[in-house]
Design a protein around this motif. Structure first.
Motif, mmCIF file in Angstrom:
data_model
loop_
_atom_site.group_PDB
_atom_site.id
_atom_site.type_symbol
_atom_site.label_atom_id
_atom_site.label_comp_id
_atom_site.label_asym_id
_atom_site.label_seq_id
_atom_site.Cartn_x
_atom_site.Cartn_y
_atom_site.Cartn_z
ATOM 1 N N THR A 74 -4.383 -42.813 -14.002
ATOM 2 C CA THR A 74 -3.339 -42.713 -12.861
ATOM 3 C C THR A 74 -2.107 -42.513 -13.524
ATOM 4 O O THR A 74 -1.032 -42.175 -12.925
ATOM 5 N N LEU A 75 -2.067 -42.745 -14.839
ATOM 6 C CA LEU A 75 -0.911 -42.571 -15.715
ATOM 7 C C LEU A 75 -0.576 -41.210 -15.638
ATOM 8 O O LEU A 75 0.619 -40.659 -15.972
ATOM 9 N N ASN A 100 -7.257 -46.057 -15.998
ATOM 10 C CA ASN A 100 -7.918 -45.239 -14.646
ATOM 11 C C ASN A 100 -7.439 -43.762 -14.761
ATOM 12 O O ASN A 100 -7.914 -43.214 -13.743
ATOM 13 N N GLN A 135 -4.788 -53.871 -21.182
ATOM 14 C CA GLN A 135 -3.940 -54.177 -19.920
ATOM 15 C C GLN A 135 -2.508 -53.370 -20.345
ATOM 16 O O GLN A 135 -1.722 -53.256 -19.404
ATOM 17 N N GLU A 145 -8.771 -50.624 -11.323
ATOM 18 C CA GLU A 145 -7.567 -51.188 -10.924
ATOM 19 C C GLU A 145 -6.476 -51.249 -12.086
ATOM 20 O O GLU A 145 -5.306 -51.433 -11.968
ATOM 21 N N ASN A 146 -7.151 -50.753 -13.636
ATOM 22 C CA ASN A 146 -6.314 -50.976 -14.548
ATOM 23 C C ASN A 146 -5.841 -49.567 -14.720
ATOM 24 O O ASN A 146 -6.383 -48.572 -15.348
ATOM 25 N N LYS A 147 -4.411 -49.576 -14.703
ATOM 26 C CA LYS A 147 -3.642 -48.262 -14.602
ATOM 27 C C LYS A 147 -3.643 -47.811 -16.173
ATOM 28 O O LYS A 147 -3.381 -46.429 -16.258
ATOM 29 N N SER A 154 -8.425 -40.275 -9.595
ATOM 30 C CA SER A 154 -8.695 -41.506 -10.670
ATOM 31 C C SER A 154 -9.803 -40.778 -11.465
ATOM 32 O O SER A 154 -10.864 -40.056 -11.147
ATOM 33 N N HIS A 208 -0.763 -39.018 -13.327
ATOM 34 C CA HIS A 208 -0.021 -38.480 -12.296
ATOM 35 C C HIS A 208 1.545 -38.278 -12.391
ATOM 36 O O HIS A 208 1.864 -37.195 -11.994
#
Ligand SMILES: Nc1ncnc2c1ncn2[C@@H]1O[C@H](COP(=O)(O)O)[C@@H](OP(=O)(O)O)[C@H]1O
Ligand SMILES: CCc1ccc(OS(=O)(=O)O)cc1
Length: 286
Positions: A232-233, A230, A67, A225-227, A245, A235
């Motif tokens: 999404t970092l 997934n 996390q 949901e774990n950035k 994603s 972006h």
């Protein structure tokens, strides 16, 4: 950012993550240690799911690490400039990821007792997963249609080259005691037993509550949901389109929703021809 390929010893590698001089240095000087664990996959086989599982085995189910640290820092890709620079200065034992075909992996792997886990997935699902992922990414050559990507995949003009060659190459390690072959399909069908199999291979033991926490925290729903996991970092660096994603569907057999009858028949024929010499039990989807 060009989203093209560098051709390295005949293999197309993404030119935004791989720098030929750095890869050359990695191949010539990286020394795998007996205590290291190496995840090897052809892209889109479920690599990041396996990384998440191995991180949670290492933390005994505690999700703090997954996390708080990006997935590519927890188990760096040895062939990427970023990953190699992290690995070469890191204290072991290391968790290392690679998509490289066997002929390009640093040779020290073969004289070490590092444990290697090779994850296989139905290439039809890999094809569909790659098509959608590369369509939303800005660092890999974008396909214009599934039809076009189908042709590229069959020809091996996709990141890391031909799936068929990748499997053939790595299967030469089959039977070695430090080499475990798993499939995405078995991992999905019975995640608990497959994780226990991994623990046994690694000589690790998880208490029942640790295993339960691992299963929860590496589930598709929680990883989505774990950035830190997934993608999404990416972006912030415009490497992945907004809302894009890594976590798309996470199922087996999705290819049936996209292949035409003609494509399915053509793929079957090529699969039979190219994989006739590989034992069927390796392909649980066939
Ligand atoms: N926890 C999980 N459970 C099931 N599938 C997962 C998963 N985490 C990632 N995946 C799937 O693994 C594929 C990505 O593989 P890789 O990590 O090698 O790039 C994607 O497949 P789909 O695009 O079919 O959904 C993604 O959804
Ligand atoms: C930035 C880490 C990363 C992301 C996606 C990649 O694509 S693929 O797995 O090679 O298709 C590689 C590395």
């Amino acid at each position: 950012m060009s989203g093209g390929y560098i051709w390295f010893e005949g293999i197309p590698l993404p030119d935004t993550t791989v720098v030929p001089e750095v890869l050359r240095e990695a191949l010539e000087s990286f020394v795998f240690k007996d205590e290291d664990v190496v995840i090897v996959t052809y892209p889109k086989s479920g690599t990041n799911w396996l990384i998440e599982i191995l991180c949670l085995i290492s933390s005994k189910g505690d999700p703090k690490w997954i996390q708080s640290v990006p997935i590519w820092d927890r188990s760096p890709w040895i062939e990427n400039e970023y990953g190699y620079n992290l690995l070469k200065d890191k204290e072991g034992p290391l968790l290392i990821t690679s998509h490289l075909p066997i002929q390009l992996i640093p040779k020290s792997l073969f004289s070490s007792k590092a444990k290697v886990i090779y994850l296989i997935r139905n290439p039809r699902d890999i094809l569909v997963s790659g098509y959608f992922f590369y369509s939303i990414s800005n660092f890999i050559k974008k396909p214009e249609s599934l039809e076009q990507y189908f042709e590229w995949f069959i020809q091996g003009n996709v990141p890391y080259g031909s799936w068929f060659d990748h499997i053939h190459g790595w299967m030469s390690m089959k039977g070695k005691e430090n080499f475990l072959i798993l499939s995405y399909e078995e991992l999905r069908r019975d995640t608990r037993s497959t994780v226990q199999k991994i623990c046994q291979f690694l000589g690790k033991k998880l208490e029942p509550e640790e295993l339960n926490s691992l299963l929860k925290n590496s589930s598709f729903k929680v990883m989505k949901e774990n950035k830190m996991s997934n993608f999404t970092l990416l972006h912030a660096y415009h490497l992945l389109e907004e809302n894009g994603s890594l976590m798309r569907k996470g199922i087996s057999g999705d290819w049936k929703n996209y292949f035409t009858v003609a494509q399915a028949e053509a793929f079957d024929k090529i699969f039979q021809e190219k994989m006739a010499d590989v034992p069927r039990e390796l392909f649980p989807w066939e």
